[in-house]
Write a protein that holds these residues in place. Structure first.
Motif, PDB file in Angstrom:
ATOM      1  N   ARG A 264       5.527  47.978 -27.940  1.00 38.08           N
ATOM      2  CA  ARG A 264       5.554  46.523 -28.074  1.00 38.08           C
ATOM      3  C   ARG A 264       4.275  45.897 -27.509  1.00 38.08           C
ATOM      4  O   ARG A 264       3.722  44.947 -28.090  1.00 38.08           O
ATOM      5  CB  ARG A 264       6.786  45.955 -27.369  1.00 38.08           C
ATOM      6  CG  ARG A 264       8.092  46.276 -28.084  1.00 38.08           C
ATOM      7  CD  ARG A 264       9.303  45.790 -27.285  1.00 38.08           C
ATOM      8  NE  ARG A 264      10.541  46.174 -27.943  1.00 38.08           N
ATOM      9  CZ  ARG A 264      11.136  45.477 -28.897  1.00 38.08           C
ATOM     10  NH1 ARG A 264      10.604  44.327 -29.305  1.00 38.08           N
ATOM     11  NH2 ARG A 264      12.261  45.900 -29.453  1.00 38.08           N
ATOM     12  N   ARG A 330      12.458  44.032 -24.269  1.00 34.37           N
ATOM     13  CA  ARG A 330      12.060  43.017 -25.254  1.00 34.37           C
ATOM     14  C   ARG A 330      11.630  41.729 -24.575  1.00 34.37           C
ATOM     15  O   ARG A 330      10.612  41.125 -24.944  1.00 34.37           O
ATOM     16  CB  ARG A 330      13.216  42.759 -26.218  1.00 34.37           C
ATOM     17  CG  ARG A 330      13.566  43.955 -27.100  1.00 34.37           C
ATOM     18  CD  ARG A 330      14.494  43.552 -28.235  1.00 34.37           C
ATOM     19  NE  ARG A 330      15.808  43.146 -27.754  1.00 34.37           N
ATOM     20  CZ  ARG A 330      16.828  43.980 -27.587  1.00 34.37           C
ATOM     21  NH1 ARG A 330      16.680  45.286 -27.833  1.00 34.37           N
ATOM     22  NH2 ARG A 330      18.012  43.536 -27.167  1.00 34.37           N
ATOM     23  N   ASP A 334       7.925  39.894 -24.599  1.00 32.25           N
ATOM     24  CA  ASP A 334       7.797  38.507 -25.038  1.00 32.25           C
ATOM     25  C   ASP A 334       7.099  37.657 -23.976  1.00 32.25           C
ATOM     26  O   ASP A 334       6.264  36.795 -24.293  1.00 32.25           O
ATOM     27  CB  ASP A 334       9.180  37.912 -25.343  1.00 32.25           C
ATOM     28  CG  ASP A 334       9.801  38.481 -26.618  1.00 32.25           C
ATOM     29  OD1 ASP A 334       9.058  39.084 -27.414  1.00 32.25           O
ATOM     30  OD2 ASP A 334      11.025  38.319 -26.792  1.00 32.25           O
TER      31      ASP A 334
END
Length: 344
Positions: A264, A330, A334
């Motif tokens: 990510r 996650r 972010d």
């Protein structure tokens, strides 16, 4: 995500701690401590083991057990022993640190190790090497696992020079899970090895030093001298037994979370990371967007509810562990993406 030392004991650990059979461990009469030590020695293929309050004390007592005062311990310049353990071997043991360059994969080149030997061993001006220390997995190099072929080469190097080899294996079971090589096979290359119960294995306190009976006996005496002798330590050891019998295989979950986080972050323009180098539970990255330094990024992340740590050389460290879930990864990505966006 600052460290896997933030793990909390499991309900099973709390139950075991309240029900532990106890005695006085300074007299070697705590049955739960002895069970933990026997379990650890068997798991690592060593003849004996000793419960220590911390990994720092385990490393320190090992170094003092191996190296006479005035001798040298050859260590990596990016090793935890050299950077994060308050110079204890010098202060308490009269041992000189000989730092050599750490390679990106956590290894120490044999040529650099050889440079720790004086040109003339009979020259009384030089301190003599008494120990080589390796770290596996390697914290500052991103949780990298040392290859068995490399360990064999260092073992033969040490034998040729007549010095022992100590392994700081604080996260040795991460190495086992990531590589598929049993911890006992890894430990076989070292004369002594310490590992932490209180990191990703989730016990509240404690580390284990394992090795041959003579080295462990010396270390046990040094533990007492340094103030590490504990009485009814079975309260602590009970959680360690649970850690060793039920928490090792689940480390693969931490590795999966770290790989997910790394990928990510790699997808965020303005974050520099080698996602392919993340093999255990440590993720190192840099923020190249704007003029933010690593400390500013850490501060901004904390304001948004994400705790990561500055880790030297412009890097930031995030560590996955049992206290995290996929949603946390996650959210972390972010938050960092938002910091990068604002910095542009």
């Amino acid at each position: 995500m600052r460290s896997d030392t933030f793990t909390l004991p499991t309900p099973e650990m709390f139950t075991a701690m309240t029900r532990a059979d106890l005695g006085d461990d300074v007299y070697s009469e705590d049955p739960t401590v002895r069970r933990l030590e026997e379990l650890a020695a068997e798991r690592l293929g060593k003849s004996d083991a000793c419960l220590m309050p911390s990994g720092t004390m385990a490393n320190l007592t090992a170094m003092m057990a191996h190296v006479p005062r005035g001798g040298k311990a050859i260590v990596g310049d990016e090793s935890d022993i050299y950077l994060y353990e308050a110079g204890g071997a010098s202060v308490c043991g009269g041992i000189i640190y000989e730092p050599v360059r750490t390679q990106p994969d956590g290894t120490l080149d044999l040529a650099d190790l050889a440079g720790g030997w004086p040109p003339d061993l009979d020259d009384p001006q030089f301190a003599l090497p008494g120990l080589i220390c390796l770290e596996n997995t390697h914290n500052r190099m991103g949780g990298r696992v040392l290859d068995p072929g490399y360990l064999d080469a260092v073992r033969r190097f040490a034998d040729d020079r007549g010095v022992p080899l100590h392994m700081d294996g604080a996260r040795i079971f991460h190495a086992e899970v990531a590589s598929g090589v049993p911890a006992a096979e890894i430990a076989a290359f070292a004369d002594s090895l310490q590992f932490c119960l209180s990191k990703a294995l989730s016990a509240p306190i404690g580390s284990i030093l394992a090795g041959d009976a003579e080295v462990v006996a010396r270390a046990r005496r040094l533990r007492k001298m340094l103030g590490g002798g504990m009485r009814q330590a079975g309260v602590v050891a009970a959680a360690g037994i649970v850690a060793m019998t039920s928490m090792i295989d689940r480390l693969a979950e931490d590795h999966a979370l770290a790989a997910d986080l790394a990928q990510r972050l790699a997808d965020i323009d303005g974050i520099d990371i080698d996602a392919g180098s993340v093999v255990t539970n440590i993720v190192l990255f840099r923020v190249s967007a704007g003029d933010l330094d690593e400390n500013a990024v850490v501060d901004l992340a904390r304001e948004s509810g994400l705790a990561v740590g500055e880790f030297g050389h412009g890097r930031i460290r995030a560590v996955t562990h049992r206290g995290l879930r996929p949603a946390d990864v996650r959210d972390a990505a972010d938050i960092l993406a938002g910091i990068v966006k604002e910095a542009r």
